[in-house]
Motif scaffolding. Structure first.
Motif, PDB file in Angstrom:
ATOM      1  N   GLU A   1       0.839  -1.196   0.000  1.00 31.71           N
ATOM      2  CA  GLU A   1       0.000   0.000   0.000  1.00 31.71           C
ATOM      3  C   GLU A   1       0.877   1.250   0.000  1.00 31.71           C
ATOM      4  OE1 GLU A   1      -2.793   2.424   3.168  1.00 31.71           O
ATOM      5  OE2 GLU A   1      -2.731   0.242   3.303  1.00 31.71           O
ATOM      6  N   GLY A   2       0.499   2.228  -0.809  1.00 33.02           N
ATOM      7  CA  GLY A   2       1.247   3.476  -0.896  1.00 33.02           C
ATOM      8  C   GLY A   2       2.315   3.498  -1.972  1.00 33.02           C
ATOM      9  N   THR A   3       2.536   2.358  -2.660  1.00 28.05           N
ATOM     10  CA  THR A   3       3.503   2.323  -3.758  1.00 28.05           C
ATOM     11  C   THR A   3       2.925   3.049  -4.971  1.00 28.05           C
ATOM     12  OG1 THR A   3       4.365   0.192  -3.022  1.00 28.05           O
ATOM     13  CG2 THR A   3       4.843   0.842  -5.299  1.00 28.05           C
ATOM     14  N   VAL A   4       3.655   4.010  -5.481  1.00 23.68           N
ATOM     15  CA  VAL A   4       3.187   4.815  -6.623  1.00 23.68           C
ATOM     16  C   VAL A   4       4.311   4.934  -7.651  1.00 23.68           C
ATOM     17  CG1 VAL A   4       2.324   7.057  -7.395  1.00 23.68           C
ATOM     18  CG2 VAL A   4       1.603   6.136  -5.177  1.00 23.68           C
ATOM     19  N   TRP A   5       3.964   4.649  -8.904  1.00 27.42           N
ATOM     20  CA  TRP A   5       4.885   4.875 -10.024  1.00 27.42           C
ATOM     21  C   TRP A   5       4.371   6.046 -10.857  1.00 27.42           C
ATOM     22  CZ3 TRP A   5       9.625   3.138 -11.097  1.00 27.42           C
ATOM     23  CH2 TRP A   5      10.080   2.005 -10.410  1.00 27.42           C
ATOM     24  N   ILE A   6       5.287   6.937 -11.219  1.00 25.34           N
ATOM     25  CA  ILE A   6       4.958   8.094 -12.046  1.00 25.34           C
ATOM     26  C   ILE A   6       5.869   8.063 -13.267  1.00 25.34           C
ATOM     27  CG2 ILE A   6       4.895  10.630 -12.179  1.00 25.34           C
ATOM     28  CD1 ILE A   6       4.442  10.598  -9.114  1.00 25.34           C
ATOM     29  N   GLY A   7       5.289   8.122 -14.457  1.00 30.98           N
ATOM     30  CA  GLY A   7       6.060   8.094 -15.690  1.00 30.98           C
ATOM     31  C   GLY A   7       5.925   9.398 -16.462  1.00 30.98           C
TER      32      GLY A   7
ATOM     33  N   THR B   1       6.874   6.087  -2.172  1.00 33.69           N
ATOM     34  CA  THR B   1       6.018   5.373  -1.219  1.00 33.69           C
ATOM     35  C   THR B   1       5.327   6.411  -0.347  1.00 33.69           C
ATOM     36  OG1 THR B   1       7.523   3.475  -1.195  1.00 33.69           O
ATOM     37  CG2 THR B   1       5.918   3.642   0.602  1.00 33.69           C
ATOM     38  N   LEU B   2       4.010   6.421  -0.399  1.00 36.55           N
ATOM     39  CA  LEU B   2       3.240   7.462   0.262  1.00 36.55           C
ATOM     40  C   LEU B   2       2.433   6.901   1.427  1.00 36.55           C
ATOM     41  CD1 LEU B   2       1.913   9.310  -2.912  1.00 36.55           C
ATOM     42  CD2 LEU B   2       3.996   9.771  -1.613  1.00 36.55           C
TER      43      LEU B   2
END
Length: 420
Positions: free
Chosen positions: A365-371, A384-385
């Motif tokens: 939970e909270g793992t975010v990928w930005i491309g 990781t948020l």
């Protein structure tokens, strides 16, 4: 001046509305060099207001009361304040005429209790209400300044900004206040303060005030001086000192927050952008669209929340999703490339992640990928948020904007870049 803010209204104590008035007034006072040391919230009760006023007078020389100026019986602020400081109430003719004209224009009869809203403390300086009916007022007695303001924020805020502050600044001090805000991202409030702890401990003039909000940190630097040139130099010298300590995290100044800075850079460089949003579900494009003139640079957006839509609408390969998953570098980069192509934009940005609660298919939970797809390269990074679902979405958008600022302004960022 040392100020105290008293908010009147039982609805505040019941939690029906938030006390945003005190927040707004404190922020504006801080910009003007007025210290706010106390906030108090009380219900619509005469005796409690009297006791609160007595306490406030023992420790503050500027007392601001918001709310309780309306037409109903539980609006007791003016009557209580008048009795307490020993003055009468009289009609402000300009306000009374405006109230009467309002009812004529809407074609409704004016009830007698509406006249009550035009009453002001005898001899006070009247703050006309351009957005409502009840005027504000400023009265002085025995070295204490009393300010009464209407409760509705849409009436109170312009009254404070356009009338009250100019009046207080003109009538209370010959000193000039000069202030600037430094904006930081990528560093927490605690770490920022630890890096400048000695500066905070030794501050006198100018003062340095930290504030954290939604993952960002600001420092407000405020000087007090006899002339603007001196005040400006005091502030700029302090900013230079702070930049030497934590300048790598400073992305803007004053009103140029992440959103405005991103918008400004896209406009200046004549670039267009499109977004593919899973985790954020359109929040990134919605934020950009809130800025006037966004059509110059915002090409479009696709919300692709589940894998089927990612395949069908954005043409993300099914085998990529099967092999790497939706929350992955490969997916984020492919989404950025595809949305850039779909809208023929200069930049494509993507957001994919696990908002929670709980993990998803082994992804925490909270793992975010930005491309980001820009020019001949595609870039991506992971953060990781923490926090609830909506806070993660807000933070993800801010990380995306901060990355764009770094990329467009300094040609760097938290990316791993690859040729397409």
């Amino acid at each position: 001046m040392n100020a105290e803010i008293i908010a009147v209204g039982s609805e505040l104590l019941l939690g029906q509305i938030a006390n945003t008035n005190a927040q707004y007034i404190s922020a504006r006072f801080a910009e003007s060099g007025i210290n706010v040391y106390y906030h108090t919230v009380i219900g619509d009760n005469k005796n409690r207001l009297l006791k609160t006023l007595e306490t406030a007078e023992s420790r503050s020389d500027l007392i601001v009361i918001t709310g309780g100026l309306g037409p109903t019986k539980d609006d007791l602020t003016k009557e209580t304040a008048a009795a307490h400081i020993g003055c009468s109430l009289s009609y402000d003719e300009k306000s009374l005429e405006a109230i009467e004209q309002y009812y004529i224009q809407v074609g409704k009869p004016m009830t007698d209790n509406n006249k009550k809203q035009a009453l002001v403390l005898e001899g006070s300086h009247v703050l006309f209400n351009f957005y409502g009916m009840a005027p504000g007022m400023v009265a002085r007695k025995q070295g204490i300044t009393y300010v009464l303001l209407p409760g509705p924020p849409r009436e109170m805020r312009p009254m404070v900004a356009n009338q009250l502050l100019p009046y207080l600044n003109t009538n209370n001090s010959s000193r000039l206040i000069y202030s600037k805000v430094m904006r930081f991202f990528g560093i927490g409030e605690a770490e920022l303060e630890s890096r400048i702890e000695d500066i905070l401990d030794q501050q006198t003039n100018p003062t340095v005030a930290p504030l954290a909000e939604d993952g960002e940190v600001t420092l407000r630097i405020t000087s007090s001086s006899d002339d603007e040139e001196t005040g400006r130099k005091l502030v700029n010298d302090m900013i230079h000192k702070l930049e030497q300590r934590v300048g790598e995290f400073c992305y803007g100044y004053d009103a140029h927050n992440l959103l405005y800075k991103t918008s400004e850079l896209l406009t200046e460089k004549g670039l267009t952008i499109a977004s593919a949003e899973s985790l954020t579900a359109g929040l990134f494009s919605s934020e950009l669209a809130s800025i006037p003139g966004a059509s110059q640079y915002l090409s479009g957006s696709l919300t692709v929340y589940n894998n089927n839509i990612k395949e069908q609408v954005l043409d993300v390969p099914g085998d990529l999703l099967t092999q790497y998953g939706a929350v992955s570098r490969a997916c984020a980069e492919n989404m950025a490339i595809k949305v850039q192509e779909r809208f023929s934009s200069d930049i494509g940005i993507s957001f994919t992640g696990v908002a929670g609660p709980g993990d998803d298919n082994g992804i925490a939970e909270g793992t975010v990928w930005i491309g980001v797809s820009y020019k001949e390269t595609v870039s991506s990074f992971m953060v990781t948020l923490k926090g609830d679902r909506n806070f993660k979405r807000i933070r993800a958008v801010k990380h995306g904007m901060y990355a764009l600022i770094q990329l467009l302004e300094q040609n760097k960022g938290p990316f791993v870049s690859e040729n397409k």
